[in-house]
Write a protein that holds these residues in place. Structure first.
Motif, PDB file in Angstrom:
ATOM      1  N   SER A   2       0.831  -1.207   0.000  1.00 48.01           N
ATOM      2  CA  SER A   2       0.000   0.000   0.000  1.00 48.01           C
ATOM      3  C   SER A   2       0.867   1.259   0.000  1.00 48.01           C
ATOM      4  CB  SER A   2      -0.911  -0.004   1.222  1.00 48.01           C
ATOM      5  OG  SER A   2      -0.138  -0.032   2.400  1.00 48.01           O
ATOM      6  N   ASP A  17     -13.854   2.613  -0.524  1.00 51.59           N
ATOM      7  CA  ASP A  17     -13.373   2.192  -1.841  1.00 51.59           C
ATOM      8  C   ASP A  17     -12.176   1.264  -1.713  1.00 51.59           C
ATOM      9  OD1 ASP A  17     -15.344   3.628  -3.138  1.00 51.59           O
ATOM     10  OD2 ASP A  17     -14.063   5.376  -3.515  1.00 51.59           O
ATOM     11  N   LEU A  18     -11.293   1.568  -0.807  1.00 52.62           N
ATOM     12  CA  LEU A  18     -10.128   0.716  -0.580  1.00 52.62           C
ATOM     13  C   LEU A  18     -10.562  -0.662  -0.094  1.00 52.62           C
ATOM     14  CD1 LEU A  18      -7.020   0.610  -0.519  1.00 52.62           C
ATOM     15  CD2 LEU A  18      -7.161   1.357   1.857  1.00 52.62           C
ATOM     16  N   LEU A  21     -11.908  -2.643  -2.965  1.00 50.56           N
ATOM     17  CA  LEU A  21     -10.822  -3.107  -3.832  1.00 50.56           C
ATOM     18  C   LEU A  21     -10.087  -4.301  -3.219  1.00 50.56           C
ATOM     19  CD1 LEU A  21      -9.384   0.328  -5.022  1.00 50.56           C
ATOM     20  CD2 LEU A  21     -10.686  -1.330  -6.396  1.00 50.56           C
ATOM     21  N   GLU A  24     -12.325  -7.277  -3.771  1.00 50.23           N
ATOM     22  CA  GLU A  24     -12.325  -7.670  -5.187  1.00 50.23           C
ATOM     23  C   GLU A  24     -11.049  -8.400  -5.553  1.00 50.23           C
ATOM     24  OE1 GLU A  24     -12.979  -4.046  -7.369  1.00 50.23           O
ATOM     25  OE2 GLU A  24     -15.151  -4.082  -6.999  1.00 50.23           O
ATOM     26  N   GLU A  25      -9.918  -7.890  -5.083  1.00 49.10           N
ATOM     27  CA  GLU A  25      -8.637  -8.523  -5.382  1.00 49.10           C
ATOM     28  C   GLU A  25      -8.603  -9.943  -4.829  1.00 49.10           C
ATOM     29  OE1 GLU A  25      -3.957  -7.413  -4.963  1.00 49.10           O
ATOM     30  OE2 GLU A  25      -5.159  -7.337  -3.131  1.00 49.10           O
ATOM     31  N   GLN A  64     -19.914  -2.114  -0.657  1.00 50.13           N
ATOM     32  CA  GLN A  64     -20.457  -1.337  -1.777  1.00 50.13           C
ATOM     33  C   GLN A  64     -21.813  -0.733  -1.413  1.00 50.13           C
ATOM     34  OE1 GLN A  64     -20.411  -4.130  -5.018  1.00 50.13           O
ATOM     35  NE2 GLN A  64     -18.280  -3.686  -5.511  1.00 50.13           N
ATOM     36  N   SER A  76     -14.450   7.446  -7.453  1.00 54.23           N
ATOM     37  CA  SER A  76     -13.444   7.011  -6.485  1.00 54.23           C
ATOM     38  C   SER A  76     -12.116   7.707  -6.763  1.00 54.23           C
ATOM     39  CB  SER A  76     -13.253   5.498  -6.597  1.00 54.23           C
ATOM     40  OG  SER A  76     -12.255   5.067  -5.717  1.00 54.23           O
ATOM     41  N   ASP A  79      -7.496   3.467  -6.467  1.00 55.68           N
ATOM     42  CA  ASP A  79      -7.617   2.422  -7.473  1.00 55.68           C
ATOM     43  C   ASP A  79      -6.688   1.255  -7.133  1.00 55.68           C
ATOM     44  OD1 ASP A  79      -4.947   2.787  -8.739  1.00 55.68           O
ATOM     45  OD2 ASP A  79      -5.780   4.700  -9.391  1.00 55.68           O
ATOM     46  N   ARG A  80      -6.806   0.193  -7.910  1.00 52.43           N
ATOM     47  CA  ARG A  80      -6.068  -1.044  -7.630  1.00 52.43           C
ATOM     48  C   ARG A  80      -4.553  -0.850  -7.657  1.00 52.43           C
ATOM     49  NH1 ARG A  80      -9.284  -5.848  -8.582  1.00 52.43           N
ATOM     50  NH2 ARG A  80      -7.458  -7.176  -8.470  1.00 52.43           N
TER      51      ARG A  80
END
Length: 173
Positions: A2, A17-18, A21, A24-25, A64, A76, A79-80
């Motif tokens: 990070s 948002d983090l 992510l 999702e990862e 979400q 957002s 991002d990734r």
């Protein structure tokens, strides 16, 4: 993991948002690992990784929903590219032929990694709402680790593989 995140200035929107992510990862990596294990006929481990896909998806959907309630469709600003392997199982932790016990160990390491991420970020967080969210996310990782521990108690500890199962047939010269 990070390097591009300044936790001291992180807003609650950015923290949500983090978190999304991160989920999702992890979800994508578990799916990738499950698909790979299916190809190699290690179905028990693949099935467990698919279970973890569902867990990560559910958690991501909860985040979400909260984000939409608070911020609608606001764009957002994270991002990734700002994170890598926060909760996703490491590629080096998996192998082609894995038992369910092996898969559980991979999942445990991923949950521990996520706990360490949120725990390590907390001292840098200055916003009270972000601190509360990260504390909740850290606690969810504790709950996930407990779930994995319970699963570990229920499955066999032996690998159950016969080395002959993986021997290649001779090839004509």
């Amino acid at each position: 993991m990070s390097a591009d995140i300044d936790f001291a200035t992180l807003s609650i929107k950015d923290a949500l948002d983090l978190g999304i992510l991160v989920e999702e990862e992890a979800m994508e990596r578990y799916q990738e690992l499950a698909d790979n294990l299916d190809v190699h006929n290690t179905g028990d481990a693949a099935q467990f990784f698919r279970f973890m896909v569902g867990c990560e998806a559910k958690h991501g959907e909860e985040l979400q929903k909260k984000r939409r309630e608070l911020f609608g469709e606001a764009p957002s600003s994270v991002d990734r590219s700002m994170l890598w392997d926060v909760e996703a199982p490491g590629y080096d932790a998996t192998r082609t032929f894995m038992t369910i016990q092996d898969a559980l160990k991979v999942a445990m390491a991923a949950e521990q990694k996520a706990f360490a991420f949120f725990d390590g970020a907390l001292p840098e967080v200055t916003d009270a709402e972000v601190r509360e969210l990260f504390t909740e996310l850290r606690q969810e990782e504790v709950e996930h680790m407990e779930m994995v521990r319970e699963q570990m108690k229920r499955v066999p500890t032996g690998d159950g593989f016969d080395p002959a199962d993986f021997a290649d047939e001779p090839v004509a010269q």
